[in-house]
Design a protein around this motif. Structure first.
Motif, PDB file in Angstrom:
ATOM      1  N   GLU A  34       8.084  67.812  16.762  1.00  0.00           N
ATOM      2  CA  GLU A  34       8.588  67.004  15.650  1.00  0.00           C
ATOM      3  C   GLU A  34       7.949  67.378  14.315  1.00  0.00           C
ATOM      4  OE1 GLU A  34       8.155  62.904  16.679  1.00  0.00           O
ATOM      5  OE2 GLU A  34       9.413  63.105  18.463  1.00  0.00           O
ATOM      6  N   ALA A  35       6.883  68.159  14.344  1.00  0.00           N
ATOM      7  CA  ALA A  35       6.161  68.509  13.122  1.00  0.00           C
ATOM      8  C   ALA A  35       6.854  69.614  12.336  1.00  0.00           C
ATOM      9  CB  ALA A  35       4.738  68.942  13.458  1.00  0.00           C
ATOM     10  N   HIS A  36       7.643  70.414  13.020  1.00  0.00           N
ATOM     11  CA  HIS A  36       8.352  71.526  12.378  1.00  0.00           C
ATOM     12  C   HIS A  36       7.381  72.436  11.627  1.00  0.00           C
ATOM     13  CE1 HIS A  36      12.240  69.805  13.438  1.00  0.00           C
ATOM     14  NE2 HIS A  36      11.715  68.631  13.106  1.00  0.00           N
ATOM     15  N   VAL A  37       6.273  72.774  12.288  1.00  0.00           N
ATOM     16  CA  VAL A  37       5.282  73.681  11.711  1.00  0.00           C
ATOM     17  C   VAL A  37       5.665  75.102  12.089  1.00  0.00           C
ATOM     18  CG1 VAL A  37       2.870  74.432  11.868  1.00  0.00           C
ATOM     19  CG2 VAL A  37       3.413  72.005  11.670  1.00  0.00           C
ATOM     20  N   ASP A  38       5.784  75.957  11.078  1.00  0.00           N
ATOM     21  CA  ASP A  38       6.149  77.352  11.317  1.00  0.00           C
ATOM     22  C   ASP A  38       4.927  78.227  11.552  1.00  0.00           C
ATOM     23  OD1 ASP A  38       9.049  77.073  10.858  1.00  0.00           O
ATOM     24  OD2 ASP A  38       8.418  76.553   8.823  1.00  0.00           O
ATOM     25  N   GLU A  39       3.831  77.898  10.870  1.00  0.00           N
ATOM     26  CA  GLU A  39       2.606  78.695  11.000  1.00  0.00           C
ATOM     27  C   GLU A  39       1.400  77.771  10.982  1.00  0.00           C
ATOM     28  OE1 GLU A  39       2.187  82.338   9.087  1.00  0.00           O
ATOM     29  OE2 GLU A  39       4.337  82.765   9.063  1.00  0.00           O
ATOM     30  N   TRP A  40       0.350  78.202  11.696  1.00  0.00           N
ATOM     31  CA  TRP A  40      -0.886  77.427  11.758  1.00  0.00           C
ATOM     32  C   TRP A  40      -2.066  78.395  11.692  1.00  0.00           C
ATOM     33  CZ3 TRP A  40      -2.649  74.147  16.555  1.00  0.00           C
ATOM     34  CH2 TRP A  40      -3.730  73.339  16.200  1.00  0.00           C
ATOM     35  N   PRO A  41      -2.392  78.889  10.508  1.00  0.00           N
ATOM     36  CA  PRO A  41      -3.499  79.847  10.364  1.00  0.00           C
ATOM     37  C   PRO A  41      -4.854  79.137  10.316  1.00  0.00           C
ATOM     38  CG  PRO A  41      -2.433  79.507   8.254  1.00  0.00           C
ATOM     39  CD  PRO A  41      -1.672  78.684   9.258  1.00  0.00           C
ATOM     40  N   LYS A  42      -5.438  78.885  11.479  1.00  0.00           N
ATOM     41  CA  LYS A  42      -6.692  78.127  11.548  1.00  0.00           C
ATOM     42  C   LYS A  42      -7.824  78.793  10.768  1.00  0.00           C
ATOM     43  CE  LYS A  42      -5.556  76.282  16.056  1.00  0.00           C
ATOM     44  NZ  LYS A  42      -5.925  76.230  17.467  1.00  0.00           N
ATOM     45  N   GLY A  43      -7.778  80.122  10.656  1.00  0.00           N
ATOM     46  CA  GLY A  43      -8.819  80.830   9.920  1.00  0.00           C
ATOM     47  C   GLY A  43      -8.767  80.613   8.420  1.00  0.00           C
ATOM     48  N   LEU A  44      -7.729  79.927   7.948  1.00  0.00           N
ATOM     49  CA  LEU A  44      -7.579  79.628   6.526  1.00  0.00           C
ATOM     50  C   LEU A  44      -8.168  78.262   6.175  1.00  0.00           C
ATOM     51  CD1 LEU A  44      -6.232  80.851   3.983  1.00  0.00           C
ATOM     52  CD2 LEU A  44      -4.161  79.615   4.601  1.00  0.00           C
ATOM     53  N   THR A  45      -8.578  77.527   7.186  1.00  0.00           N
ATOM     54  CA  THR A  45      -9.079  76.173   6.974  1.00  0.00           C
ATOM     55  C   THR A  45     -10.590  76.199   6.711  1.00  0.00           C
ATOM     56  OG1 THR A  45      -9.493  75.824   9.323  1.00  0.00           O
ATOM     57  CG2 THR A  45      -7.298  75.265   8.497  1.00  0.00           C
ATOM     58  N   PRO A  46     -11.119  75.150   6.101  1.00  0.00           N
ATOM     59  CA  PRO A  46     -12.577  75.102   5.887  1.00  0.00           C
ATOM     60  C   PRO A  46     -13.321  75.137   7.220  1.00  0.00           C
ATOM     61  CG  PRO A  46     -11.476  73.361   4.653  1.00  0.00           C
ATOM     62  CD  PRO A  46     -10.451  73.966   5.555  1.00  0.00           C
ATOM     63  N   SER A  47     -14.493  75.711   7.202  1.00  0.00           N
ATOM     64  CA  SER A  47     -15.318  75.748   8.411  1.00  0.00           C
ATOM     65  C   SER A  47     -15.659  74.320   8.836  1.00  0.00           C
ATOM     66  CB  SER A  47     -16.614  76.518   8.151  1.00  0.00           C
ATOM     67  OG  SER A  47     -17.410  75.813   7.206  1.00  0.00           O
ATOM     68  N   THR A  48     -15.981  74.162  10.102  1.00  0.00           N
ATOM     69  CA  THR A  48     -16.359  72.854  10.623  1.00  0.00           C
ATOM     70  C   THR A  48     -17.553  72.309   9.847  1.00  0.00           C
ATOM     71  OG1 THR A  48     -15.514  73.423  12.795  1.00  0.00           O
ATOM     72  CG2 THR A  48     -17.126  71.624  12.698  1.00  0.00           C
ATOM     73  N   GLU A  49     -18.522  73.175   9.554  1.00  0.00           N
ATOM     74  CA  GLU A  49     -19.723  72.733   8.829  1.00  0.00           C
ATOM     75  C   GLU A  49     -19.364  72.217   7.435  1.00  0.00           C
ATOM     76  OE1 GLU A  49     -20.538  75.401  12.047  1.00  0.00           O
ATOM     77  OE2 GLU A  49     -19.401  75.847  10.234  1.00  0.00           O
ATOM     78  N   LEU A  50     -18.513  72.955   6.720  1.00  0.00           N
ATOM     79  CA  LEU A  50     -18.134  72.539   5.367  1.00  0.00           C
ATOM     80  C   LEU A  50     -17.323  71.245   5.411  1.00  0.00           C
ATOM     81  CD1 LEU A  50     -18.057  72.995   2.344  1.00  0.00           C
ATOM     82  CD2 LEU A  50     -16.069  74.500   2.687  1.00  0.00           C
ATOM     83  N   ARG A  51     -16.418  71.151   6.349  1.00  0.00           N
ATOM     84  CA  ARG A  51     -15.584  69.952   6.481  1.00  0.00           C
ATOM     85  C   ARG A  51     -16.454  68.729   6.771  1.00  0.00           C
ATOM     86  NH1 ARG A  51     -13.497  68.150  11.019  1.00  0.00           N
ATOM     87  NH2 ARG A  51     -13.799  70.122  12.087  1.00  0.00           N
ATOM     88  N   GLN A  52     -17.397  68.865   7.693  1.00  0.00           N
ATOM     89  CA  GLN A  52     -18.268  67.742   8.035  1.00  0.00           C
ATOM     90  C   GLN A  52     -19.174  67.371   6.865  1.00  0.00           C
ATOM     91  OE1 GLN A  52     -20.085  69.153  11.669  1.00  0.00           O
ATOM     92  NE2 GLN A  52     -18.418  68.359  12.928  1.00  0.00           N
ATOM     93  N   TRP A  53     -19.677  68.373   6.152  1.00  0.00           N
ATOM     94  CA  TRP A  53     -20.526  68.118   4.988  1.00  0.00           C
ATOM     95  C   TRP A  53     -19.768  67.313   3.940  1.00  0.00           C
ATOM     96  CZ3 TRP A  53     -19.581  69.907   0.001  1.00  0.00           C
ATOM     97  CH2 TRP A  53     -20.606  69.706  -0.916  1.00  0.00           C
TER      98      TRP A  53
END
Length: 117
Positions: A34-53
Motif C-alpha cells: 500500500e506504500a507504493h514505494v519504488d525505491e528504498w536506498p537505505k544507504g542514503l539515510t542518516p546513520s543509526t548513531e546520528l539519528r539517535q543523537w
C-alpha cells in the motif's frame, strides 16, 4: 520535474512520480503493497548513531544537517544521492518519510541538496 517530501502515511498521489523511501527502518503500520514505494536506498539515510543523537535532543537541527551532509559525502551515499538526482532529472520524485516533522529532519536536507538550494 520536481522533488518534494511527503509523509508515507499520506495516500499516494498521481503526480508523486518515483516514490523514494528515505527512512532506514520501514514505517510502522504501513503495508509494503500500500506504500507504493519504488525505491528504498537505505544507504542514503542518516546513520543509526546520528539519528539517535538527533532524536535524543543533544544538538540543533543545523548541526544535525551538517553532520548528515558529511555522511552523504561518503562514496556509497554520494552514489545513491546521484542516482536520486538522476531520477529527478527524468521526472518527478517524491521523498517519503515517516517523520512527524519532515521540515526539521533528514528529508529536508535531502530535498535541499537535490534541488540545489
Amino acid at each position: 520535474m520536481s522533488v518534494r517530501v511527503r509523509r508515507i502515511y499520506d495516500p499516494p498521489e498521481p503526480d508523486d512520480g518515483v516514490r523514494v523511501l528515505v527512512d532506514r527502518l520501514w514505517p510502522r503500520g504501513v503495508a509494503k503493497d500500500e506504500a507504493h514505494v519504488d525505491e528504498w536506498p537505505k544507504g542514503l539515510t542518516p546513520s543509526t548513531e546520528l539519528r539517535q543523537w538527533y532524536h535524543a535532543g543533544e544538538g540543533s537541527y543545523e548541526e544535525f544537517a551538517q553532520r548528515y551532509e558529511a555522511e552523504l559525502a561518503a562514496p556509497e551515499a554520494a552514489k545513491l544521492l546521484d542516482h536520486v538526482r538522476e531520477l529527478a532529472r527524468k521526472g518527478d520524485v517524491t521523498l517519503v518519510t515517516a517523520s512527524k516533522s519532515p521540515e526539521r529532519g533528514h528529508a529536508s536536507v535531502l530535498l535541499r541538496l537535490l534541488d540545489g538550494r
